[in-house]
Structures are given as structure tokens and as C-alpha cells.
Design an enzyme around this catalytic site. Structure first.
Site, PDB file in Angstrom:
ATOM      1  N   TYR A  35      12.588  51.553   6.060  1.00 48.64           N
ATOM      2  CA  TYR A  35      13.001  50.429   6.824  1.00 48.64           C
ATOM      3  C   TYR A  35      12.688  50.896   8.149  1.00 48.64           C
ATOM      4  O   TYR A  35      13.723  51.683   8.691  1.00 48.64           O
ATOM      5  CB  TYR A  35      13.894  49.007   7.153  1.00 48.64           C
ATOM      6  CG  TYR A  35      14.017  48.657   6.309  1.00 48.64           C
ATOM      7  CD1 TYR A  35      13.548  48.632   4.408  1.00 48.64           C
ATOM      8  CD2 TYR A  35      15.971  48.222   5.310  1.00 48.64           C
ATOM      9  CE1 TYR A  35      13.272  47.953   3.606  1.00 48.64           C
ATOM     10  CE2 TYR A  35      16.194  47.529   4.341  1.00 48.64           C
ATOM     11  CZ  TYR A  35      14.935  47.084   3.477  1.00 48.64           C
ATOM     12  OH  TYR A  35      15.065  46.868   2.199  1.00 48.64           O
ATOM     13  N   SER A  36      11.202  50.704   9.035  1.00 53.16           N
ATOM     14  CA  SER A  36      11.467  51.257   9.981  1.00 53.16           C
ATOM     15  C   SER A  36      11.230  52.872  10.053  1.00 53.16           C
ATOM     16  O   SER A  36      12.160  53.259  11.712  1.00 53.16           O
ATOM     17  CB  SER A  36      12.868  50.437  11.394  1.00 53.16           C
ATOM     18  OG  SER A  36      11.937  49.175  11.948  1.00 53.16           O
TER      19      SER A  36
END
Length: 349
Positions: free
Chosen positions: A61-62
Site C-alpha cells: 500500500y503506497s
């Protein structure tokens, strides 16, 4: 907050979990809809104050930023041993042949990177994000067992896959005496109930709890069908959204969304609260993952725990549903393309 056990374990978690995919520096992966650290920290602090102790993220995530933001916020606002941190591995984290997957090398590497980003010396729930069909399952499961024995991980979980694959993994873990998967993170909501065919009965029989992703169907269950508003996340989903919510089931989906609105009106609550209350009635569901982007969304999710649906409510919500395609086993872009090619000729019994 009344806490619940995660599956058949002794671990107490809040019946609402915060999905931290919403948090991550925009320049690290999702510039349109992810919230940077300054915006995310007050939300994490508010969730803790509301009694939520369950937070889910993933290494991808990111590009690791979600783990970093969540880890720093929990260090500042919570007692580490009072919260439950879940994260995941499998997807690409760096270029090169060993920058992804569930090989022993990848498992041992990625857990240490996640521990560093989270700023903790153990992960409560470590989950395989999807299956890695290029690595023997036994190799992955033994490596995960070693993490539990080393104290780096407390519990193991899995995410979307075919039920037969999950059953095979549980069998191998029992056969070899390896630490067992105690949870399944699956796609389940009023517009996506195909998991009721095989995965949910399997989890019920095996004492596995489920943690639900996309509980509001990418926002579809939170607003009227003709409402022109759309979430930034939904606008960037592209073809993936059509795989999850096929245009072929649009009429049935509209009937469900309309029913959610009617039931919400009768109870005097929001549509989102009705969708979450329906999930809470399902015995296999431990907690939905709420990707809260505001204080109001956190409060609404917590308030849903007080909504009690009647049997008539449930019938109204469930009756319009029609069978649709199941993509739980899709794990990467290559498989996604293969599924897309098969869709026109597929029939679901």
C-alpha cells in the site's frame, strides 16, 4: 465497544477494523485518493478513541508508506500491546526476480521490512495477500510457520483465493504441524455474495474468521443508485470494478441498492450503516475493513454496531441478488487478463 474473537483464536478484536490502504503519501502510489500522514493521523487517533483496536495494512500500500504512517501513529497514540496490527505480503515491492511472491526468501525479507516500517518487533496478523502460483505452497507455509516460531508473527491469515486452495493450505498446515491460518480476508458484501457458495461454509466449518474487504462495494451501497457522486477510489478502479461488479448484474444490483435505501429510511440511519449491519449478522464475519477518509465515516461505522436488522429487513436486502462471476482467485494482472478473456462465455451454475 464489545470485542469479538478472531475465528477460533483467543485474540480479541473490534468488530470494525480500519483499512489503512486509504493512508499513504500520495506521491508513493495513489495520488488521487490516498491520505498523507498529516490527514491520516487524526483519523487513526479518533478510531482508537472510539474503541477500534484492529488495523489492517499491507506492504504494497503506497509502496510501504501506509505501514510507516500507521506504525508511527499507533506508537504515538496507543499502547502497542493493546492494538492488533495486520499486514500482508505477496505483491511486487521492488524490481527483480525476487522482489515479489511468497518464496522463503520473499517471506523472510518482507516480514523484516514490514517490521521496520511499522516500528514494531512483532506483527499480530500476517496475511498472504494472494496466492503465489509460482512457489510451492509447502515452501510458503513452512516459512510462515518459522516466523511464528521466531516470535515475529503472532497469527497467520490469508486473503482472496479459491476455496479449494484454502482447504489445501489448511490441510497441509495440519499435516505438518505448522501454524494455521486463522483468518480469511475476502470480498463480501450485499452486491458480492459468491463466497457463500464455498469459502464461507469452509471457514465456518474450520473455525476461521473472515475480515471483509470492500464491505460497501466501492461506495455503491452508501448512496442512491442515481446519485451522480462517485468516490475518487471508484473513479480510478477502471476495468477492475467491472470484474467485481459486472454490468451484467446491474438490474439486480439496483434492486439491492434501492432495498438498502428503504431499510435505512425505516431505521433512520445511513445506507452504509445498513450494509455494515447486514455483514454483522453473518456468523463468519469478524470485522469489515472500513477505509475511513473522515471522522464522520468512522463514527458511522461504529454506530452501525447498534443497528439491529429484522428478518424482514434481511429478506428485503437479499432477495434481489442474482448469481454472478467469482474472481476471488485472481492474483495479478496476467490472471486478470485471462479472466477478462473468459468472461463473455462463462456461465455460473
Amino acid at each position: 465497544m464489545d470485542y469479538v474473537k478472531l475465528g477460533s483464536t483467543g485474540l480479541d478484536v473490534s468488530p470494525i477494523a480500519i483499512g489503512a490502504m486509504s493512508y499513504g503519501e500520495p506521491d508513493r502510489g495513489h495520488p488521487v485518493w490516498s491520505l498523507g500522514e498529516q490527514a491520516a493521523r487524526p483519523l487513526i487517533e479518533h478510531a482508537l478513541a472510539a474503541g477500534i483496536n484492529f488495523f489492517d495494512t499491507a506492504n504494497m500500500y503506497s509502496n510501504g508508506s501506509s505501514e510507516e504512517i500507521l506504525g508511527r501513529a499507533l506508537r504515538d497514540f496507543a499502547d502497542r500491546d493493546a492494538v492488533v496490527i495486520a499486514t500482508k505480503l505477496r505483491h511486487p515491492m521492488r524490481p527483480g526476480p525476487n522482489g515479489r511472491g511468497l518464496s522463503r526468501k520473499a517471506v523472510m525479507t518482507e516480514v523484516d521490512h514490514s517490521l521496520t516500517r511499522l516500528g514494531t518487533d512483532y506483527i499480530d496478523l500476517y496475511q498472504v495477500h494472494r496466492n503465489d502460483h509460482g512457489t510451492p505452497l509447502e515452501e510458503t507455509l513452512e516459512a510462515l510457520d518459522d516466523l511464528v516460531r521466531a516470535g515475529k508473527v503472532r497469527y497467520l491469515g490469508a486473503s482472496s483465493m479459491h476455496a479449494w486452495e484454502f482447504a489445501k493450505a489448511l490441510h497441509l498446515q495440519e499435516r505438518h504441524g505448522w501454524a494455521r491460518f486463522v483468518s480469511m480476508q475476502d470480498h463480501y458484501n450485499l452486491l458480492a455474495r459468491e463466497e457463500e457458495r464455498e469459502m464461507i461454509p469452509l471457514c465456518l466449518d474450520e473455525g476461521v474468521g473472515t475480515v471483509v474487504w470492500s464491505p460497501l462495494a466501492r461506495g455503491r451501497l452508501a448512496r442512491a443508485w442515481d446519485d451522480a457522486r462517485s468516490t475518487a477510489r471508484a473513479e480510478t478502479d477502471g476495468d477492475y470494478a467491472d470484474l467485481l461488479y459486472s454490468p451484467a448484474t446491474r438490474d439486480a444490483d439496483r434492486g439491492i441498492v434501492d432495498a438498502v435505501g428503504s431499510v435505512a429510511h425505516r431505521h433512520g440511519v445511513s445506507r452504509a450503516q445498513i450494509a455494515l449491519a447486514w455483514l454483522r449478522r453473518q456468523p463468519v464475519v469478524t470485522a469489515p475493513l472500513v477505509g475511513a477518509g473522515s471522522i464522520e465515516q468512522i463514527d458511522s461505522a461504529v454506530a452501525s454496531l447498534q443497528v439491529e436488522l429484522t428478518d424482514d429487513d434481511v429478506r428485503a436486502l437479499e432477495t434481489p441478488y442474482t448469481p454472478r462471476h467469482d474472481f476471488q482467485g485472481v492474483s495479478d494482472e496476467a490472471e486478470l487478463e485471462a479472466v477478462r478473456a473468459r468472461v463473455p462465455g462463462m456461465a455460473l451454475a
